[in-house]
Design a protein around this motif. Structure first.
Motif, PDB file in Angstrom:
ATOM      1  N   VAL A 143       0.840  -1.202   0.000  1.00 11.68           N
ATOM      2  CA  VAL A 143       0.000   0.000   0.000  1.00 11.68           C
ATOM      3  C   VAL A 143       0.871   1.247   0.000  1.00 11.68           C
ATOM      4  O   VAL A 143       0.588   2.212  -0.725  1.00 11.68           O
ATOM      5  CB  VAL A 143      -0.970  -0.013   1.212  1.00 11.68           C
ATOM      6  CG1 VAL A 143      -1.650   1.331   1.389  1.00 11.68           C
ATOM      7  CG2 VAL A 143      -1.999  -1.121   1.045  1.00 11.68           C
ATOM      8  N   LYS A 144       1.953   1.252   0.782  1.00 12.11           N
ATOM      9  CA  LYS A 144       2.864   2.407   0.805  1.00 12.11           C
ATOM     10  C   LYS A 144       3.462   2.655  -0.580  1.00 12.11           C
ATOM     11  O   LYS A 144       3.521   3.785  -1.051  1.00 12.11           O
ATOM     12  CB  LYS A 144       3.997   2.186   1.809  1.00 12.11           C
ATOM     13  CG  LYS A 144       3.605   2.351   3.243  1.00 12.11           C
ATOM     14  CD  LYS A 144       4.831   2.128   4.132  1.00 12.11           C
ATOM     15  CE  LYS A 144       4.465   2.107   5.593  1.00 12.11           C
ATOM     16  NZ  LYS A 144       5.634   1.831   6.436  1.00 12.11           N
ATOM     17  N   ARG A 145       3.921   1.564  -1.219  1.00 11.54           N
ATOM     18  CA  ARG A 145       4.516   1.698  -2.553  1.00 11.54           C
ATOM     19  C   ARG A 145       3.491   2.198  -3.562  1.00 11.54           C
ATOM     20  O   ARG A 145       3.796   3.017  -4.432  1.00 11.54           O
ATOM     21  CB  ARG A 145       5.089   0.365  -3.022  1.00 11.54           C
ATOM     22  CG  ARG A 145       6.374   0.018  -2.350  1.00 11.54           C
ATOM     23  CD  ARG A 145       7.033  -1.191  -3.021  1.00 11.54           C
ATOM     24  NE  ARG A 145       7.777  -1.923  -2.017  1.00 11.54           N
ATOM     25  CZ  ARG A 145       7.487  -3.115  -1.558  1.00 11.54           C
ATOM     26  NH1 ARG A 145       6.460  -3.774  -2.023  1.00 11.54           N
ATOM     27  NH2 ARG A 145       8.224  -3.685  -0.629  1.00 11.54           N
ATOM     28  N   LEU A 146       2.269   1.700  -3.459  1.00 12.77           N
ATOM     29  CA  LEU A 146       1.207   2.111  -4.376  1.00 12.77           C
ATOM     30  C   LEU A 146       0.887   3.598  -4.198  1.00 12.77           C
ATOM     31  O   LEU A 146       0.723   4.326  -5.181  1.00 12.77           O
ATOM     32  CB  LEU A 146      -0.035   1.257  -4.139  1.00 12.77           C
ATOM     33  CG  LEU A 146      -1.168   1.411  -5.131  1.00 12.77           C
ATOM     34  CD1 LEU A 146      -0.692   1.041  -6.532  1.00 12.77           C
ATOM     35  CD2 LEU A 146      -2.335   0.526  -4.728  1.00 12.77           C
ATOM     36  N   ARG A 147       0.821   4.054  -2.962  1.00  8.33           N
ATOM     37  CA  ARG A 147       0.561   5.484  -2.701  1.00  8.33           C
ATOM     38  C   ARG A 147       1.688   6.349  -3.250  1.00  8.33           C
ATOM     39  O   ARG A 147       1.447   7.397  -3.846  1.00  8.33           O
ATOM     40  CB  ARG A 147       0.408   5.728  -1.199  1.00  8.33           C
ATOM     41  CG  ARG A 147      -0.916   5.291  -0.666  1.00  8.33           C
ATOM     42  CD  ARG A 147      -1.084   5.660   0.787  1.00  8.33           C
ATOM     43  NE  ARG A 147      -2.346   5.156   1.288  1.00  8.33           N
ATOM     44  CZ  ARG A 147      -2.548   4.719   2.511  1.00  8.33           C
ATOM     45  NH1 ARG A 147      -1.571   4.717   3.386  1.00  8.33           N
ATOM     46  NH2 ARG A 147      -3.727   4.275   2.877  1.00  8.33           N
ATOM     47  N   ARG A 148       2.935   5.898  -3.032  1.00  9.49           N
ATOM     48  CA  ARG A 148       4.089   6.636  -3.541  1.00  9.49           C
ATOM     49  C   ARG A 148       4.036   6.728  -5.065  1.00  9.49           C
ATOM     50  O   ARG A 148       4.272   7.779  -5.647  1.00  9.49           O
ATOM     51  CB  ARG A 148       5.372   5.931  -3.106  1.00  9.49           C
ATOM     52  CG  ARG A 148       6.505   6.858  -2.846  1.00  9.49           C
ATOM     53  CD  ARG A 148       7.689   6.145  -2.220  1.00  9.49           C
ATOM     54  NE  ARG A 148       7.233   5.239  -1.180  1.00  9.49           N
ATOM     55  CZ  ARG A 148       7.844   4.134  -0.783  1.00  9.49           C
ATOM     56  NH1 ARG A 148       8.982   3.787  -1.305  1.00  9.49           N
ATOM     57  NH2 ARG A 148       7.365   3.361   0.150  1.00  9.49           N
ATOM     58  N   GLN A 149       3.703   5.611  -5.703  1.00  8.71           N
ATOM     59  CA  GLN A 149       3.607   5.578  -7.163  1.00  8.71           C
ATOM     60  C   GLN A 149       2.511   6.513  -7.652  1.00  8.71           C
ATOM     61  O   GLN A 149       2.688   7.237  -8.625  1.00  8.71           O
ATOM     62  CB  GLN A 149       3.339   4.146  -7.630  1.00  8.71           C
ATOM     63  CG  GLN A 149       3.356   3.983  -9.121  1.00  8.71           C
ATOM     64  CD  GLN A 149       4.738   4.170  -9.706  1.00  8.71           C
ATOM     65  OE1 GLN A 149       5.737   3.920  -9.063  1.00  8.71           O
ATOM     66  NE2 GLN A 149       4.799   4.619 -10.934  1.00  8.71           N
TER      67      GLN A 149
END
Length: 78
Positions: free
Chosen positions: A11-17
Motif C-alpha cells: 500500500v505504501k509503494r502504491l501510494r508513492r507511485q
C-alpha cells in the motif's frame, strides 16, 4: 503477521507511485504551457542575476564530475 506487513508495504509503494504519477501529470501540464515556462525561466534568471543563489564557476569544473555530488552541493547552497 508477515502477510499483513507485506500488504502494508504494498500500500505504501502504491501510494508513492500514485503521488509520483500525479506530480508528473502536473509538471507535464506546466511544461507544455509556453507562457508558464517563460515565467519559470525568467524567475530562475532573476535568482541567478541577483546572486541570491551563490553558485560559483568552480561548482561546474572538473572536481565535480559526479552529477550526484554537484546536485547535492547545489541543493545545500539553495
Amino acid at each position: 503477521s508477515s502477510s499483513l506487513t507485506e500488504a502494508k508495504e504494498f500500500v505504501k509503494r502504491l501510494r508513492r507511485q500514485t503521488d509520483l504519477c500525479n506530480m508528473v501529470k502536473t509538471v507535464r501540464a506546466l511544461l507544455n504551457n509556453n507562457s508558464t515556462v517563460t515565467v519559470l525561466r525568467s524567475g530562475l534568471h532573476a535568482i541567478f542575476n541577483e546572486k541570491s543563489l551563490d553558485v560559483t564557476k568552480d561548482l561546474f569544473q572538473e572536481k565535480f564530475r559526479n552529477p550526484k555530488k554537484r546536485q547535492k552541493n547545489i541543493q545545500l547552497k539553495c
